[in-house]
Each structure stands twice: as structure tokens, then as C-alpha cells.
Design an enzyme around this catalytic site. Structure first.
Site, short mmCIF file in Angstrom:
data_model
loop_
_atom_site.label_atom_id
_atom_site.label_comp_id
_atom_site.label_asym_id
_atom_site.label_seq_id
_atom_site.Cartn_x
_atom_site.Cartn_y
_atom_site.Cartn_z
N SER A 198 5.83 2.19 3.99
CA SER A 198 6.17 2.32 2.58
C SER A 198 5.45 3.51 1.99
CB SER A 198 5.78 1.04 1.83
OG SER A 198 5.98 1.21 0.44
N TYR B 139 -1.44 -4.41 -0.83
CA TYR B 139 -0.28 -3.96 -0.05
C TYR B 139 -0.47 -2.50 0.38
CZ TYR B 139 4.61 -2.79 0.97
OH TYR B 139 5.77 -2.36 1.57
N ALA C 246 -3.28 -0.82 0.66
CA ALA C 246 -4.39 -0.73 1.61
C ALA C 246 -3.94 -1.11 3.01
CB ALA C 246 -5.54 -1.62 1.16
N ALA C 247 -3.17 -2.19 3.13
CA ALA C 247 -2.69 -2.63 4.43
C ALA C 247 -1.75 -1.61 5.06
CB ALA C 247 -2.00 -3.99 4.30
#
Length: 354
Positions: free
Chosen positions: A184, A197, A199-200
Site C-alpha cells: 500500500s 497499518y 508501520a506494518a
């Protein structure tokens, strides 16, 4: 040494921009020629074996249909087996040579070993591994009341990709296969209400960029989407408890964005061409230049957008302030045709989120 670094800080950025400006036409021409060549001689997926995680809806579902049109043999992995049955039937009608479905939890290493091992035992190989399982949120970090939702966010978005890759990598080496990653734009353009989100996803991209050099025999395609429609674009955070979905956030956000189907089509086409990156839409890349060379301008712009949106709970940037998880558009396909259901215990293999 400090003097040298100070000098390079002044010289290298503008010099690089000038060199890039002069080289841009030649680089564009080379890239266009490479794209045409790879399109003409793209990988023939007929009878190839493709594992797709998170295949019960959204990107994973549409990716399955795209591979089915190319005559691939599909292994559909998700928690919701009842959804996989219908998708498997649709895929076979579109041209899939064979479809196997398996209920599994991608954040459990044993489950990943099981569905990869059963795939190899049945088909004898793995050619593509498509990791689409993802979980998003739209809450401000400081507003989170229940911190128990933090680990699932990190687990599904990071380990839910790493574990299947770890298990499948030896078999992908044997077939000179490919890993396709559902990423993303938030991995390098973090926005409010997406802290965990983003960071992941950033960790995930750096993992695969490193793996690209470590596993040279295996191709890696990183597919990056912007803000596109999904089942979770209504501003709700979803966490599953057993077979039922429990809504943890109730924020209604107006949603706009491009179709999941188009992103899936570009994703599969890019993987078959051997592209290192697939971007949809590609114009988001311009923000990367601002982030590198004018980060303050980018920061001011987002702060201005936030300040003009009023209350924090209704903030929505560039369409919607929510990452994609599952498509809200129903499949427009008839069902039919046999496929394989490996034996398993559904109580032991439930996926938190596809």
C-alpha cells in the site's frame, strides 16, 4: 569527515536532480522497450500452480479470477471456507484447470506449513505465491481504547506475509517462481488514522526488498495500491472472534476510489511480465519526490487538509482515509464445477482476517 559530509549534503541532491532530468527521456524509452518485450514474452501461467492467501474476498478473490483466466491451477487459502467454495467454483468457470481450497490462519506457521506442503504433495510444485491477506484501521492512535487490537494488525499485515513466504521459498527456488506482495502507498506515505497499518506495511516492504537480493532465483513483485474501495472503507476496524465478525470501530466515512478488479488485473499482469513493482495509480509517486526533497511542503499540505476537514472523527484524505482490505463489489459470475477440499479440522485452522 564532517566537512566532507557537509559538502556532499550540498552537492549531491541538486546534482542528482540535474542528472535525472537529463537521463529521464532515455530511461523512459528503455523502460518502455522493456515493458513491450516482457509483455510479448510474459510468463505462460497455463497449468502453473498459484497459492493465493486472503482469497475469500477483495483483492485475493479478484486475483484468483485473473489467474483462472490464464488457465492456472489455484490453491485458495483463507479462514472462511464457505466463501472459498463459491470463489473456487467461479474460478473454475473462468478457466482454472484445478482449484484446491484450504481454511488456514496465515499468522500461524504450522498452518502455513500445512497448506504449502499439501500443495506440493498434490501438484508437485509451486510457481507463484500471492500474499493478499491484510487488515486495516481508521482510528487515531491515541483514541484506541482496546490495545488488544494492536498485535493482530501487526501479525496479519507482516507475519501473515512472512510465514507463507518462509515456507514456500524452497519450492519457489526449484521452479524459479515468484512472490507477489499486496502492499500500500502508506508504506512510504503514512497518513493520519493509519499509524499501525503504515508501520506494518513499511516493515513488509523492507523485508521483501532485502529478500529480493537474498533469494535471486525467486522473483518478487511488490504491488502498491492507493485508496480503493473495500468492505472496510466505511471506517470500521474489524477483528474476528471465532466465526463471527465483531465491529470494533463505528466511523462512517465517505468513500471514493478505483476498482479492486483493475488493481488485481494489473497485479497479475505485472507478475507474469516479471515486473518488480506494480503501482495503482502511479501518480502517487510524485509525493515521494516531495517527501525526499521537500518534506515540509508535504507536511504543511496534509496539516492544511486536516485543519480544513473539521472534527477529527470525519477526516478523509484523497478519497478515503482507510486502507484496502476487502472488496464491497459482489462477484458477477455463475458457479459450477468440481474442485478439491483437503481434509482438515476447521476449529484448528481459522484465519483471523482475509
Amino acid at each position: 569527515m564532517d566537512l566532507i559530509n557537509s559538502l556532499l549534503n550540498l552537492v549531491v541532491p541538486p546534482a542528482s536532480l540535474v542528472m535525472l532530468a537529463f537521463a529521464w527521456p532515455a530511461l523512459s524509452f528503455i523502460n518502455a522497450c522493456e515493458w513491450v518485450y516482457n509483455t510479448l514474452y510474459s510468463e505462460n501461467m497455463e497449468d502453473k500452480v498459484v497459492i493465493i492467501t486472503g482469497a475469500s474476498s477483495g483483492i485475493g478473490e479478484q486475483v484468483a479470477y485473473e489467474y483462472a483466466k490464464k488457465g492456472a491451477k489455484l490453491v485458495l487459502v483463507a479462514r472462511r471456507e464457505n466463501r472459498l467454495r463459491g470463489i473456487g467454483e467461479n474460478a473454475r468457470q473462468l478457466g482454472a484447470k484445478h482449484v484446491m481450497i484450504m481454511a488456514a490462519d496465515v499468522v500461524k506457521l504450522d498452518d502455513c506449513r500445512r497448506f504449502v506442503t499439501e500443495t506440493v504433495n498434490y501438484y508437485g510444485r509451486v510457481d507463484h505465491l500471492v500474499n493478499t491477506a491484510s487488515l486495516g484501521h481508521t482510528f487515531y492512535f491515541e483514541e484506541a481504547i482496546d490495545t488488544s487490537v494492536f498485535p493482530p494488525l501487526m501479525d496479519i499485515n507482516f507475519w501473515g506475509n512472512v510465514y507463507p513466504t518462509y515456507v514456500a521459498l524452497p519450492f519457489l527456488r526449484q521452479s524459479n517462481g515468484r512472490v507477489i506482495v499486496n502492499a500500500s502507498v502508506e508504506n512510504w506515505l503514512p497518513l493520519p488514522r493509519m499509524s499501525l497499518y503504515a508501520a506494518a506495511k513499511a516493515a513488509l516492504i523492507n523485508f521483501y526488498e532485502t529478500l529480493r537480493f537474498e533469494a535471486k532465483e525467486v522473483g518478487i513483485t511488490i504491488a502498491t495500491h492507493g485508496w480503493i474501495g473495500s468492505d472496510m472503507t466505511r471506517g470500521k476496524f474489524m477483528l474476528e472472534d471465532g466465526a463471527e465478525m465483531q465491529w470494533k470501530e463505528e466511523r462512517e466515512v465517505q468513500v471514493t476510489g478505483g476498482p479492486v478488479e483493475e488493481f488485481a488485473r494489473l497485479m497479475v499482469a505485472g507478475a507474469c511480465r516479471g515486473d518488480a513493482y506494480v503501482k495503482y495509480p502511479s501518480w502517487y509517486d510524485i509525493f515521494l519526490l516531495y517527501r525526499v526533497f521537500a518534506p515540509n511542503v508535504l507536511g504543511w499540505t496534509f496539516r492544511l487538509l486536516l485543519s480544513t476537514n473539521g472534527a477529527r472523527r470525519s477526516t478523509s484524505l484523497i478519497g478515503t482515509g482507510r486502507p484496502l482490505l476487502e472488496s464491497s463489489s459482489p462477484p458477477k459470475l455463475l458457479t459450477g464445477g468440481p474442485f478439491t477440499f483437503p481434509q482438515h479440522n476447521p476449529q484448528q485452522h481459522q484465519q483471523k482476517m482475509e
